[in-house]
Write a protein that holds these residues in place. Structure first.
Motif, PDB file in Angstrom:
ATOM      1  N   TYR A  99       4.097 -21.269  -2.562  1.00  0.00           N
ATOM      2  CA  TYR A  99       3.588 -21.080  -1.417  1.00  0.00           C
ATOM      3  C   TYR A  99       3.503 -19.070  -1.090  1.00  0.00           C
ATOM      4  O   TYR A  99       4.275 -18.668  -1.378  1.00  0.00           O
ATOM      5  CB  TYR A  99       4.555 -21.417  -0.275  1.00  0.00           C
ATOM      6  N   VAL A 100       2.254 -18.755  -0.411  1.00  0.00           N
ATOM      7  CA  VAL A 100       2.464 -17.801  -0.303  1.00  0.00           C
ATOM      8  C   VAL A 100       1.470 -17.716   1.665  1.00  0.00           C
ATOM      9  O   VAL A 100       0.929 -18.510   1.663  1.00  0.00           O
ATOM     10  CB  VAL A 100       0.374 -17.120  -0.572  1.00  0.00           C
ATOM     11  N   MET A 101       2.273 -16.787   1.989  1.00  0.00           N
ATOM     12  CA  MET A 101       3.492 -16.382   3.233  1.00  0.00           C
ATOM     13  C   MET A 101       1.951 -16.005   4.250  1.00  0.00           C
ATOM     14  O   MET A 101       1.986 -14.695   3.898  1.00  0.00           O
ATOM     15  CB  MET A 101       3.970 -17.395   3.263  1.00  0.00           C
TER      16      MET A 101
ATOM     17  N   ARG B 275      12.208 -12.495   4.816  1.00  0.00           N
ATOM     18  CA  ARG B 275      13.374 -11.367   3.563  1.00  0.00           C
ATOM     19  C   ARG B 275      13.880 -11.472   2.830  1.00  0.00           C
ATOM     20  O   ARG B 275      14.323 -11.015   1.335  1.00  0.00           O
ATOM     21  CB  ARG B 275      14.693 -10.687   4.510  1.00  0.00           C
ATOM     22  N   ASN B 276      13.374 -12.981   2.750  1.00  0.00           N
ATOM     23  CA  ASN B 276      14.257 -13.728   0.962  1.00  0.00           C
ATOM     24  C   ASN B 276      12.663 -13.974   0.972  1.00  0.00           C
ATOM     25  O   ASN B 276      12.633 -14.979  -0.909  1.00  0.00           O
ATOM     26  CB  ASN B 276      14.112 -15.272   1.276  1.00  0.00           C
ATOM     27  N   LEU B 277      11.372 -13.400   0.734  1.00  0.00           N
ATOM     28  CA  LEU B 277       9.380 -14.080   0.247  1.00  0.00           C
ATOM     29  C   LEU B 277      10.195 -12.530  -0.871  1.00  0.00           C
ATOM     30  O   LEU B 277      10.621 -11.458  -1.288  1.00  0.00           O
ATOM     31  CB  LEU B 277       9.038 -13.758   0.946  1.00  0.00           C
ATOM     32  N   ASN B 278       9.569 -13.198  -1.973  1.00  0.00           N
ATOM     33  CA  ASN B 278       8.865 -11.887  -3.546  1.00  0.00           C
ATOM     34  C   ASN B 278       7.387 -11.082  -2.979  1.00  0.00           C
ATOM     35  O   ASN B 278       6.559 -11.661  -2.353  1.00  0.00           O
ATOM     36  CB  ASN B 278       8.501 -12.562  -4.424  1.00  0.00           C
ATOM     37  N   GLY B 279       7.369  -9.756  -2.641  1.00  0.00           N
ATOM     38  CA  GLY B 279       6.470  -9.199  -1.700  1.00  0.00           C
ATOM     39  C   GLY B 279       5.378  -8.890  -3.010  1.00  0.00           C
ATOM     40  O   GLY B 279       5.786  -8.725  -3.507  1.00  0.00           O
ATOM     41  N   LEU B 280       4.246  -7.965  -2.228  1.00  0.00           N
ATOM     42  CA  LEU B 280       3.265  -8.126  -2.880  1.00  0.00           C
ATOM     43  C   LEU B 280       2.560  -6.591  -2.785  1.00  0.00           C
ATOM     44  O   LEU B 280       2.891  -6.648  -1.184  1.00  0.00           O
ATOM     45  CB  LEU B 280       2.286  -9.063  -2.842  1.00  0.00           C
ATOM     46  N   GLU B 281       1.855  -6.138  -3.264  1.00  0.00           N
ATOM     47  CA  GLU B 281       1.503  -4.427  -3.286  1.00  0.00           C
ATOM     48  C   GLU B 281       0.011  -4.686  -2.778  1.00  0.00           C
ATOM     49  O   GLU B 281      -0.775  -3.893  -1.755  1.00  0.00           O
ATOM     50  CB  GLU B 281       2.106  -3.804  -4.027  1.00  0.00           C
TER      51      GLU B 281
ATOM     52  N   TYR C 289       9.348  -7.938  -9.187  1.00  0.00           N
ATOM     53  CA  TYR C 289       9.751  -8.065  -7.494  1.00  0.00           C
ATOM     54  C   TYR C 289       9.488  -6.569  -6.800  1.00  0.00           C
ATOM     55  O   TYR C 289       9.630  -5.669  -6.602  1.00  0.00           O
ATOM     56  CB  TYR C 289      10.824  -8.117  -7.428  1.00  0.00           C
ATOM     57  N   LYS C 290       8.839  -7.160  -5.482  1.00  0.00           N
ATOM     58  CA  LYS C 290       8.715  -6.282  -3.972  1.00  0.00           C
ATOM     59  C   LYS C 290       9.037  -5.896  -2.984  1.00  0.00           C
ATOM     60  O   LYS C 290       9.107  -7.634  -2.944  1.00  0.00           O
ATOM     61  CB  LYS C 290       6.903  -5.376  -3.956  1.00  0.00           C
ATOM     62  N   HIS C 291      10.265  -5.364  -2.116  1.00  0.00           N
ATOM     63  CA  HIS C 291       9.993  -6.000  -0.546  1.00  0.00           C
ATOM     64  C   HIS C 291       8.801  -6.495  -0.307  1.00  0.00           C
ATOM     65  O   HIS C 291       8.089  -5.782  -0.463  1.00  0.00           O
ATOM     66  CB  HIS C 291      10.775  -4.247  -0.155  1.00  0.00           C
ATOM     67  N   PRO C 292       9.151  -7.629   0.698  1.00  0.00           N
ATOM     68  CA  PRO C 292       8.089  -7.894   0.783  1.00  0.00           C
ATOM     69  C   PRO C 292       7.827  -7.663   2.644  1.00  0.00           C
ATOM     70  O   PRO C 292       8.152  -8.066   3.443  1.00  0.00           O
ATOM     71  CB  PRO C 292       8.644  -9.543   1.791  1.00  0.00           C
ATOM     72  N   LYS C 293       6.742  -6.586   2.374  1.00  0.00           N
ATOM     73  CA  LYS C 293       6.798  -5.838   3.392  1.00  0.00           C
ATOM     74  C   LYS C 293       4.539  -6.098   3.651  1.00  0.00           C
ATOM     75  O   LYS C 293       4.240  -6.897   1.983  1.00  0.00           O
ATOM     76  CB  LYS C 293       6.191  -4.034   3.034  1.00  0.00           C
ATOM     77  N   PRO C 294       4.814  -6.926   4.407  1.00  0.00           N
ATOM     78  CA  PRO C 294       3.075  -7.617   4.522  1.00  0.00           C
ATOM     79  C   PRO C 294       1.744  -6.623   4.378  1.00  0.00           C
ATOM     80  O   PRO C 294       1.798  -5.190   5.031  1.00  0.00           O
ATOM     81  CB  PRO C 294       3.288  -7.759   6.227  1.00  0.00           C
ATOM     82  N   ILE C 295       0.765  -7.270   3.912  1.00  0.00           N
ATOM     83  CA  ILE C 295      -0.790  -6.466   4.106  1.00  0.00           C
ATOM     84  C   ILE C 295      -1.002  -7.058   5.022  1.00  0.00           C
ATOM     85  O   ILE C 295      -1.089  -8.134   5.017  1.00  0.00           O
ATOM     86  CB  ILE C 295      -0.717  -7.165   2.212  1.00  0.00           C
TER      87      ILE C 295
END
Length: 305
Positions: A129-131, A196-202, A4-10
């Motif tokens: 889903y990938v948002m 905020r409830n998404l699973n983030g991606l680095e 898990y990572k904080h959902p900060k957008p790429i």
């Protein structure tokens, strides 16, 4: 296995040679394959944005940018682990932000939207889903031009379909929603799900780490509110007035959301004062109640155009 990572957008800019090439391919693909049937389907522009987001992700994962003709319609891409992925994209002139400013000085958290029918259509059998969000120029018809600088894709994170079905908030047509300083009503049957409830991606490559165990774990995970913090306060106000909640419940919501400011109402404050003055004229309240209201609401006189 996914970590898990904080959902900060790429943030991926699509203004270089590769970006323009992908924009051209997305435009050509939609011209040849636009979906013209089905309830609440996206416009040709919206379908183009979705195709572009999918192509960008496929390119980053080293996959062919366009699916074969016999690819199932229920999902967009298949991960090596067997996880079926549906890429969701919305487009707009503004960049994606995790929070949006409002006139009352309280930020509004970002959300994503799903057509409710997607949760109930067995043919749409994606696992996750990938948002994404596509920032576009004012003239946003694909492919655009090589001079346009505002083609930017934000990849926000992923979430299991089952979790959206369990936790998302269904809103029927005509429901009111707020984004920063603006209000609008939904034309379709929507499900709101908060960023905020998404699973983030680095990196986009993190998608390759997702396994069935991760999807199963996410499907039963309990996230935070799928409301803005401001709307949570508003609902608490309303339910106190209706005799359902107490001031103690409001204090709990305020503590959980970290909001200690006065939340502006949905209706304009002038409408509140109109009712208060009407009540005074009827002899039902005094100036003291009106002065009490002035401590939390402010009338706004006409000041010209």
């Amino acid at each position: 296995m996914y970590t898990y990572k904080h959902p900060k957008p790429i943030v991926i800019k699509l203004t270089d040679e590769l970006g323009f090439d992908l924009r051209q391919k997305a435009a050509e693909y939609i011209t040849a394959n636009q979906n013209r049937t089905g309830a609440e389907r996206g416009s040709s522009e919206e379908q183009g944005f979705g195709a572009l987001a999918e192509m960008v992700i496929r390119n980053k994962l080293g996959m062919s940018e366009i699916n074969s003709e016999d690819h199932p319609l229920g999902y967009d891409l298949l991960l090596p682990s067997g996880i079926k992925v549906d890429v969701k994209c919305r487009g707009g002139a503004l960049p994606f932000k995790e929070e949006y400013e409002s006139s009352d000085g309280i930020a509004r958290e970002a959300k994503h939207n799903f057509f409710a029918r997607q949760m109930h259509d067995e043919r749409l059998d994606a696992d996750i889903y990938v948002m994404t969000h596509l920032e576009t120029p004012s003239k946003r018809e694909l492919p655009g031009t090589t001079r346009q600088r505002k083609w930017v894709l934000y990849i926000c994170g992923w979430v299991s379909k089952e979790r959206v079905s369990n936790e998302g908030v269904y809103l029927p047509r005509g429901s009111l929603t707020e984004q920063g300083r603006t209000w609008f009503t939904y034309r379709g049957q929507e499900i709101e799900y908060y960023n905020r409830n998404l699973n983030g991606l680095e990196s986009v490559q993190d998608l390759l780490s997702i396994e069935q165990m991760d999807v199963t774990k996410d499907s039963v995970h309990k996230g935070d509110l799928n409301l803005t913090s401001v709307d949570a306060i508003r609902i608490a106000y309303d339910l106190i007035g209706r005799g359902v909640l107490s001031e103690q419940h409001l204090a709990f919501v305020q503590n959980e959301t970290g909001i200690n400011k006065i939340v502006k109402p949905v209706l304009h404050s002038n409408q509140y004062f109109h009712l208060l003055h009407w009540l005074k004229e009827k002899g039902a309240l005094t100036d003291s109640e009106i002065e009490k209201a002035r401590k939390i609401l402010q009338e706004e006189p006409y000041s010209g155009i």
